[in-house]
Design a protein around this motif. Structure first.
Motif, PDB file in Angstrom:
ATOM      1  N   UNK A  66       5.291  -8.832  21.058  1.00  0.00           N
ATOM      2  CA  UNK A  66       6.114  -7.808  20.431  1.00  0.00           C
ATOM      3  C   UNK A  66       5.191  -6.707  19.918  1.00  0.00           C
ATOM      4  N   UNK A  67       5.478  -5.472  20.284  1.00  0.00           N
ATOM      5  CA  UNK A  67       4.592  -4.363  19.940  1.00  0.00           C
ATOM      6  C   UNK A  67       4.913  -3.851  18.533  1.00  0.00           C
ATOM      7  N   UNK A  68       3.906  -3.815  17.688  1.00  0.00           N
ATOM      8  CA  UNK A  68       4.049  -3.260  16.345  1.00  0.00           C
ATOM      9  C   UNK A  68       2.700  -2.710  15.892  1.00  0.00           C
ATOM     10  N   UNK A  69       2.730  -1.795  14.950  1.00  0.00           N
ATOM     11  CA  UNK A  69       1.505  -1.167  14.448  1.00  0.00           C
ATOM     12  C   UNK A  69       0.596  -2.204  13.788  1.00  0.00           C
ATOM     13  N   UNK A  70       1.205  -3.196  13.125  1.00  0.00           N
ATOM     14  CA  UNK A  70       0.431  -4.207  12.406  1.00  0.00           C
ATOM     15  C   UNK A  70      -0.486  -5.006  13.322  1.00  0.00           C
ATOM     16  N   UNK A  71      -0.188  -5.042  14.629  1.00  0.00           N
ATOM     17  CA  UNK A  71      -0.997  -5.819  15.568  1.00  0.00           C
ATOM     18  C   UNK A  71      -2.418  -5.277  15.705  1.00  0.00           C
ATOM     19  N   UNK A  72      -2.611  -4.004  15.338  1.00  0.00           N
ATOM     20  CA  UNK A  72      -3.919  -3.383  15.520  1.00  0.00           C
ATOM     21  C   UNK A  72      -4.793  -3.509  14.272  1.00  0.00           C
ATOM     22  N   UNK A  73      -4.291  -4.182  13.263  1.00  0.00           N
ATOM     23  CA  UNK A  73      -5.052  -4.416  12.041  1.00  0.00           C
ATOM     24  C   UNK A  73      -5.388  -5.901  11.959  1.00  0.00           C
ATOM     25  N   UNK A 131      14.119 -10.794   3.552  1.00  0.00           N
ATOM     26  CA  UNK A 131      15.306  -9.954   3.685  1.00  0.00           C
ATOM     27  C   UNK A 131      15.147  -8.657   2.896  1.00  0.00           C
ATOM     28  N   UNK A 132      14.495  -8.742   1.737  1.00  0.00           N
ATOM     29  CA  UNK A 132      14.218  -7.528   0.972  1.00  0.00           C
ATOM     30  C   UNK A 132      13.284  -6.620   1.768  1.00  0.00           C
ATOM     31  N   UNK A 133      12.331  -7.213   2.473  1.00  0.00           N
ATOM     32  CA  UNK A 133      11.420  -6.456   3.331  1.00  0.00           C
ATOM     33  C   UNK A 133      12.195  -5.723   4.423  1.00  0.00           C
ATOM     34  N   UNK A 134      13.172  -6.407   5.051  1.00  0.00           N
ATOM     35  CA  UNK A 134      13.995  -5.789   6.089  1.00  0.00           C
ATOM     36  C   UNK A 134      14.769  -4.598   5.518  1.00  0.00           C
ATOM     37  N   UNK A 135      15.351  -4.780   4.329  1.00  0.00           N
ATOM     38  CA  UNK A 135      16.146  -3.714   3.706  1.00  0.00           C
ATOM     39  C   UNK A 135      15.277  -2.522   3.327  1.00  0.00           C
ATOM     40  N   UNK A 136      14.102  -2.797   2.760  1.00  0.00           N
ATOM     41  CA  UNK A 136      13.200  -1.711   2.358  1.00  0.00           C
ATOM     42  C   UNK A 136      12.691  -0.955   3.585  1.00  0.00           C
ATOM     43  N   UNK A 137      12.347  -1.686   4.639  1.00  0.00           N
ATOM     44  CA  UNK A 137      11.835  -1.030   5.851  1.00  0.00           C
ATOM     45  C   UNK A 137      12.905  -0.146   6.492  1.00  0.00           C
ATOM     46  N   UNK A 138      14.144  -0.618   6.486  1.00  0.00           N
ATOM     47  CA  UNK A 138      15.248   0.168   7.043  1.00  0.00           C
ATOM     48  C   UNK A 138      15.458   1.438   6.214  1.00  0.00           C
ATOM     49  N   UNK A 139      15.449   1.295   4.892  1.00  0.00           N
ATOM     50  CA  UNK A 139      15.615   2.442   4.002  1.00  0.00           C
ATOM     51  C   UNK A 139      14.494   3.461   4.205  1.00  0.00           C
ATOM     52  N   UNK A 181       4.535   4.032   3.098  1.00  0.00           N
ATOM     53  CA  UNK A 181       5.571   3.023   3.361  1.00  0.00           C
ATOM     54  C   UNK A 181       5.009   1.687   3.865  1.00  0.00           C
ATOM     55  N   UNK A 182       4.065   1.668   4.835  1.00  0.00           N
ATOM     56  CA  UNK A 182       3.561   0.367   5.311  1.00  0.00           C
ATOM     57  C   UNK A 182       2.948  -0.484   4.207  1.00  0.00           C
ATOM     58  N   UNK A 183       2.303   0.132   3.226  1.00  0.00           N
ATOM     59  CA  UNK A 183       1.683  -0.627   2.148  1.00  0.00           C
ATOM     60  C   UNK A 183       2.736  -1.178   1.188  1.00  0.00           C
ATOM     61  N   UNK A 184       3.790  -0.376   0.950  1.00  0.00           N
ATOM     62  CA  UNK A 184       4.905  -0.857   0.129  1.00  0.00           C
ATOM     63  C   UNK A 184       5.607  -2.015   0.822  1.00  0.00           C
ATOM     64  N   UNK A 185       5.824  -1.878   2.133  1.00  0.00           N
ATOM     65  CA  UNK A 185       6.514  -2.923   2.897  1.00  0.00           C
ATOM     66  C   UNK A 185       5.689  -4.204   2.949  1.00  0.00           C
ATOM     67  N   UNK A 186       4.373  -4.075   3.085  1.00  0.00           N
ATOM     68  CA  UNK A 186       3.506  -5.257   3.114  1.00  0.00           C
ATOM     69  C   UNK A 186       3.570  -6.015   1.793  1.00  0.00           C
ATOM     70  N   UNK A 187       3.646  -5.281   0.673  1.00  0.00           N
ATOM     71  CA  UNK A 187       3.749  -5.932  -0.636  1.00  0.00           C
ATOM     72  C   UNK A 187       5.098  -6.620  -0.800  1.00  0.00           C
ATOM     73  N   UNK A 188       6.171  -5.965  -0.325  1.00  0.00           N
ATOM     74  CA  UNK A 188       7.514  -6.545  -0.436  1.00  0.00           C
ATOM     75  C   UNK A 188       7.640  -7.788   0.440  1.00  0.00           C
ATOM     76  N   UNK A 189       6.966  -7.777   1.604  1.00  0.00           N
ATOM     77  CA  UNK A 189       7.030  -8.918   2.516  1.00  0.00           C
ATOM     78  C   UNK A 189       6.528 -10.199   1.853  1.00  0.00           C
TER      79      UNK A 189
END
Length: 310
Positions: free
Chosen positions: A168-175, A257-265, A244-252
């Motif tokens: 699955x292709x995602x930006x996180x794969x390159x870190x 589910x909160x991570x999904x909602x925050x990422x969508x927002x 946003x990616x750093x906020x999402x990583x902390x929420x994860x």
């Protein structure tokens, strides 16, 4: 009973995510149509002979490509489509490049306004069509540096067989390492620190000219000042997008589910909306462009466009 509740909850969350994907498709379609109308207006008249409008066209093309690519990636991830890593690398290069093209172009547009207001006698020389083409090359060169840094580390860390694996292709794969994330963050913050300095510098200089301008020139000078403020607001939205990616990583780490909602927002608020609404607002503020846009939006029924459009 507990099992049944979890199943129902899982179906409900899946249904909500499905509704969200549909909403994203509607929004992306609307935004792409608006951007296409703006781009068509730019190229139907001779706006592309002026540096300001050339840079405006670059932001529209960049944002449209970015919206299309992020939407494709969203659909692939939602339906769990895997792809070989070499194809994912290509998608990452495009997304990484055009994440920076828009804010760097906005900075260039601010400098163009600074030259027009503070150095009017040299504006024709410094902001010619030929210089605009050079500026586009510089914009893409500067925008490619963060991508080159991240991919250079990534290429040095993976084995050749990794490129043919399906994932699955995602930006996180390159870190791979935490320090890579810190390095990427440092580069991003450095870019926007420099951009903020340029914006503030142009604002202060134009403010001084506005205060000293004659009555006849005050109107155009203050309009240029408001344009710089608009660019600063657009850059702020782009900066929030990179946070946003750093906020999402902390929420994860707290709740999935909160991570999904925050990422969508974050995707709707800081990626989709600003990349269409900001160019639209900028276009509507320009009188010549607004009349041309109204003419083409109404399929030629609007006849009061200025005769000196060129």
């Amino acid at each position: 009973m507990a099992t049944n509740n979890s199943v129902v909850g899982g179906e409900s969350s899946t249904y909500k995510i499905n509704d969200r994907v549909i909403l994203v498709q509607v929004l992306v379609s609307v935004f792409i149509c608006i951007n296409c109308l703006l781009i068509t207006t730019l190229f139907m008249k001779d706006f592309y002979t002026t540096m300001r409008y050339i840079l405006f066209a670059i932001t529209l093309l960049s944002d449209s490509l970015f919206l299309i690519m992020t939407d494709i990636l969203l659909i692939l991830i939602y339906f769990k489509f895997t792809m070989q890593m070499w194809l994912c690398v290509i998608m990452y290069i495009v997304l990484s490049l055009y994440t920076f093209v828009t804010p760097v172009t906005l900075t260039a547009m601010t400098l163009e306004r600074y030259v027009a207001i503070c150095m009017p006698l040299r504006h024709g020389e410094l902001c010619s069509t030929r210089r605009a083409l050079h500026c586009i090359l510089i914009i893409h060169g500067l925008s490619s540096i963060p991508c080159i840094v991240v991919l250079s580390i990534w290429f040095a860390s993976v084995t050749p067989s990794f490129y043919t694996q399906g994932r699955l292709c995602s930006v996180e794969m390159f870190i791979f390492y935490k320090w890579q994330g810190h390095l990427r963050s440092a580069i991003n913050q450095f870019y926007f620190f420099i951009m903020c300095i340029i914006i503030v510098f142009c604002y202060v200089k134009i403010m001084k000219v506005a205060k000293a301008a004659s009555v006849e020139n005050k109107k155009s000078t203050w309009k240029g000042l408001r344009t710089v403020i608009l660019h600063a607001f657009q850059l702020l939205l782009c900066l929030i997008q990179l946070w946003c990616p750093f906020i999402e990583a902390a929420v994860l780490q707290i709740n999935f589910m909160l991570y999904i909602n925050v990422r969508y927002f974050n995707y709707i608020t800081f990626i989709l909306a600003p990349r269409c609404l900001s160019p639209l607002v900028y276009g509507l503020r320009d009188e010549m462009f607004f009349h041309a846009l109204k003419y083409y939006a109404l399929c030629g029924l609007y006849k009061k466009q200025p005769s000196n459009l060129r």
